[in-house]
Motif scaffolding. Structure first.
Motif, PDB file in Angstrom:
ATOM      1  N   ASP A 220      -3.997   5.215  -7.421  1.00 36.41           N
ATOM      2  CA  ASP A 220      -5.154   5.780  -6.721  1.00 36.41           C
ATOM      3  C   ASP A 220      -5.625   4.730  -5.721  1.00 36.41           C
ATOM      4  O   ASP A 220      -6.382   3.818  -6.060  1.00 36.41           O
ATOM      5  CB  ASP A 220      -6.241   6.121  -7.738  1.00 36.41           C
ATOM      6  N   LEU A 221      -5.152   4.840  -4.484  1.00 38.28           N
ATOM      7  CA  LEU A 221      -5.377   3.807  -3.470  1.00 38.28           C
ATOM      8  C   LEU A 221      -5.764   4.469  -2.160  1.00 38.28           C
ATOM      9  O   LEU A 221      -5.182   5.476  -1.762  1.00 38.28           O
ATOM     10  CB  LEU A 221      -4.110   2.972  -3.299  1.00 38.28           C
ATOM     11  N   THR A 222      -6.774   3.906  -1.499  1.00 33.93           N
ATOM     12  CA  THR A 222      -7.185   4.411  -0.197  1.00 33.93           C
ATOM     13  C   THR A 222      -7.185   3.272   0.813  1.00 33.93           C
ATOM     14  O   THR A 222      -7.440   2.110   0.464  1.00 33.93           O
ATOM     15  CB  THR A 222      -8.585   5.038  -0.240  1.00 33.93           C
ATOM     16  N   VAL A 223      -6.886   3.612   2.059  1.00 41.14           N
ATOM     17  CA  VAL A 223      -6.930   2.649   3.154  1.00 41.14           C
ATOM     18  C   VAL A 223      -7.798   3.244   4.256  1.00 41.14           C
ATOM     19  O   VAL A 223      -7.529   4.350   4.741  1.00 41.14           O
ATOM     20  CB  VAL A 223      -5.523   2.356   3.718  1.00 41.14           C
TER      21      VAL A 223
ATOM     22  N   GLU B  97       0.817  -1.204   0.000  1.00 40.24           N
ATOM     23  CA  GLU B  97       0.000   0.000   0.000  1.00 40.24           C
ATOM     24  C   GLU B  97       0.853   1.257   0.000  1.00 40.24           C
ATOM     25  O   GLU B  97       0.612   2.199  -0.764  1.00 40.24           O
ATOM     26  CB  GLU B  97      -0.911   0.012   1.231  1.00 40.24           C
ATOM     27  N   ARG B  98       1.877   1.280   0.861  1.00 41.75           N
ATOM     28  CA  ARG B  98       2.749   2.450   0.935  1.00 41.75           C
ATOM     29  C   ARG B  98       3.435   2.710  -0.404  1.00 41.75           C
ATOM     30  O   ARG B  98       3.496   3.847  -0.892  1.00 41.75           O
ATOM     31  CB  ARG B  98       3.813   2.246   2.014  1.00 41.75           C
ATOM     32  N   MET B  99       3.965   1.654  -1.010  1.00 42.90           N
ATOM     33  CA  MET B  99       4.754   1.850  -2.216  1.00 42.90           C
ATOM     34  C   MET B  99       3.876   2.139  -3.432  1.00 42.90           C
ATOM     35  O   MET B  99       4.225   2.961  -4.287  1.00 42.90           O
ATOM     36  CB  MET B  99       5.649   0.634  -2.474  1.00 42.90           C
ATOM     37  N   LEU B 100       2.712   1.478  -3.522  1.00 47.41           N
ATOM     38  CA  LEU B 100       1.811   1.769  -4.642  1.00 47.41           C
ATOM     39  C   LEU B 100       1.386   3.237  -4.619  1.00 47.41           C
ATOM     40  O   LEU B 100       1.347   3.904  -5.653  1.00 47.41           O
ATOM     41  CB  LEU B 100       0.590   0.855  -4.591  1.00 47.41           C
TER      42      LEU B 100
END
Length: 441
Positions: free
Chosen positions: A213-216, A204-207
């Protein structure tokens, strides 16, 4: 990738560990750096890459699918990517050697590209189940032909466009999570992974760093990671921190060998990876963080470790995901503690490079340690800080972490412990023996 010839190693006391050293680059981050850079458009630079056999297998596979990857004379790697959706069909089978991480993550990449790829590996990897990755990737539309119960050799027939899914992890596994997210990169729509128990979050951190376009978010069901597909990744300059899984051996060695006082520089302190440090501190270990800082979005510190008497604990189950690879060397620490340490909740150890529960129970018992084996871990009655008996020849089971853990045990044993084959150490820690020598001169 051919297997190395067996390399027996005799582990015996060498006196206190002293001095300072750096551990190799984080293996999990190194794998992902090569893969994500290969999917970016442009040239990425990677410093501190772990140059062990597992990561080199990842690099070879990405070259076979079109990326240009080279190591400079200064040790910095450059990667010219093909872009998301641009992977080429490899002309030959992809040899993953001993690397389960490479295999499972690359299966995810291939799953959403219109190509076929065959994965092969060594005897150890060929025994490891891939079904937990096959299941969600099949739901996305990929097809698989596998040996036996979802094992290698295995062929993936990818599909484009793949189908976005919302997938709840049935077991805590960063590899399965990452495989689904990587498949989602070239899938239209939003691919979602829900993890009831948080696992290492390097993907997640690296993407996000590469521009995905990534959400956690947190929810009653757990962490929800949502990725919008058909991503365009931007090239990056990545500095890989030291691998906490490699540092683990020296954390335990310095804790149990009387008179030891060492510094391990530049260790990644991602909170999803520091379970062993937490467990050792609960046992009484003297581990101090120095010069805490951030490198490439990852927390890093230098760790000073001094010998300290250890006391048995019941390992808190919530630490398991953040120390799953460190359990073998935690078992070694327990062998020198006062009292009986109970370390359970780690079913995943049964399907690593070896059955790490059975392998460590067998090895420690042969060295005179009182061990009770459970389906999900071990109970270990320690020596109270005295040397263990040793005097045995133990089997590494083609598993790098078993080999290194039992070498650590031999540093405080009455008689030499001989590891039947320490060659697998090269898969993750090529400089292990040089570092051991530097600490024990």
């Amino acid at each position: 990738m051919s297997s190395a010839a067996p390399r027996p190693f005799a582990a015996a006391p060498r006196g206190p560990l002293t001095g300072s050293a750096r551990v190799p680059g984080d293996k999990s981050i190194s794998h992902r750096a090569i893969m994500f850079a290969s999917l970016a458009i442009g040239t990425s630079r990677i410093e501190g890459l772990l140059e062990g056999e597992d990561v080199l297998a990842t690099a070879a596979a990405m070259r076979a699918m079109g990326a240009t990857i080279a190591r400079g004379d200064d040790g910095v790697w450059s990667v010219d990517g093909v872009g998301v959706g641009g992977l080429l069909e490899p002309e030959a089978a992809l040899d993953m050697g001993n690397s389960g991480t490479s295999t499972r993550l690359l299966m995810g990449l291939v799953a959403s590209h219109p190509i076929r790829a065959t994965f092969v590996g060594d005897a150890s990897l060929s025994k490891r189940p891939m079904g937990r990755v096959i299941a969600p990737l099949s739901d996305m539309g990929a097809e698989f032909t596998a040996t036996g119960n979802g094992r290698l050799p295995l062929m993936v027939r990818g599909i484009a466009p793949a189908v976005p899914i919302a997938y709840t992890l049935p077991v805590a596994s960063a590899q399965v999570k990452s495989a689904v997210l990587l498949a989602g990169l070239n899938t239209p729509g939003i691919t979602t992974v829900i993890e009831p128990v948080a696992t290492r979050d390097h993907s997640e951190r690296m993407l996000a760093g590469f521009g995905a376009d990534l959400t956690v978010t947190d929810s009653p069901a757990g962490r929800v990671i949502a990725l919008r597909g058909e991503a365009e990744l931007r090239p990056q300059h990545i500095v890989v921190p030291g691998d906490p899984s490699s540092a683990a051996f020296w954390l335990v060695a310095a804790s149990v060998v009387p008179g030891s006082d060492i510094v391990i520089a530049n260790v990644g302190m991602n909170p999803t990876r520091t379970g062993l440090i937490a467990a050792l501190r609960l046992m009484g270990a003297d581990i101090a963080e120095q010069d805490a800082r951030s490198v490439g979005g990852e927390p890093v510190a230098d760790l000073r470790v001094r010998h300290a008497p250890l006391t048995a604990i019941t390992v808190p189950p919530e630490l398991t995901p953040s120390m799953i690879d460190e359990y073998p060397v935690l078992f070694v620490a327990a062998a020198f503690a006062s009292g009986t340490t109970v370390a359970r909740g780690a079913h995943e150890l049964r399907v690593k490079e070896s059955d790490r529960i059975a392998a460590m129970a067998e090895a420690l018992t042969a060295c005179g340690v009182t061990v009770a084996e459970h389906d999900d871990g071990l109970s270990i009655t320690g020596s109270g800080g005295a040397p263990i008996a040793g005097g045995a020849r133990v089997a590494s089971k083609l598993d790098h972490r078993i080999a290194m853990s039992m070498i650590v045990a031999g540093l405080h044993a009455r008689e030499t412990i001989t590891i039947d084959d320490a060659a697998p150490v090269a898969t993750s820690y090529p400089d292990f023996f040089d570092t051991l020598q530097s600490f024990t001169n």
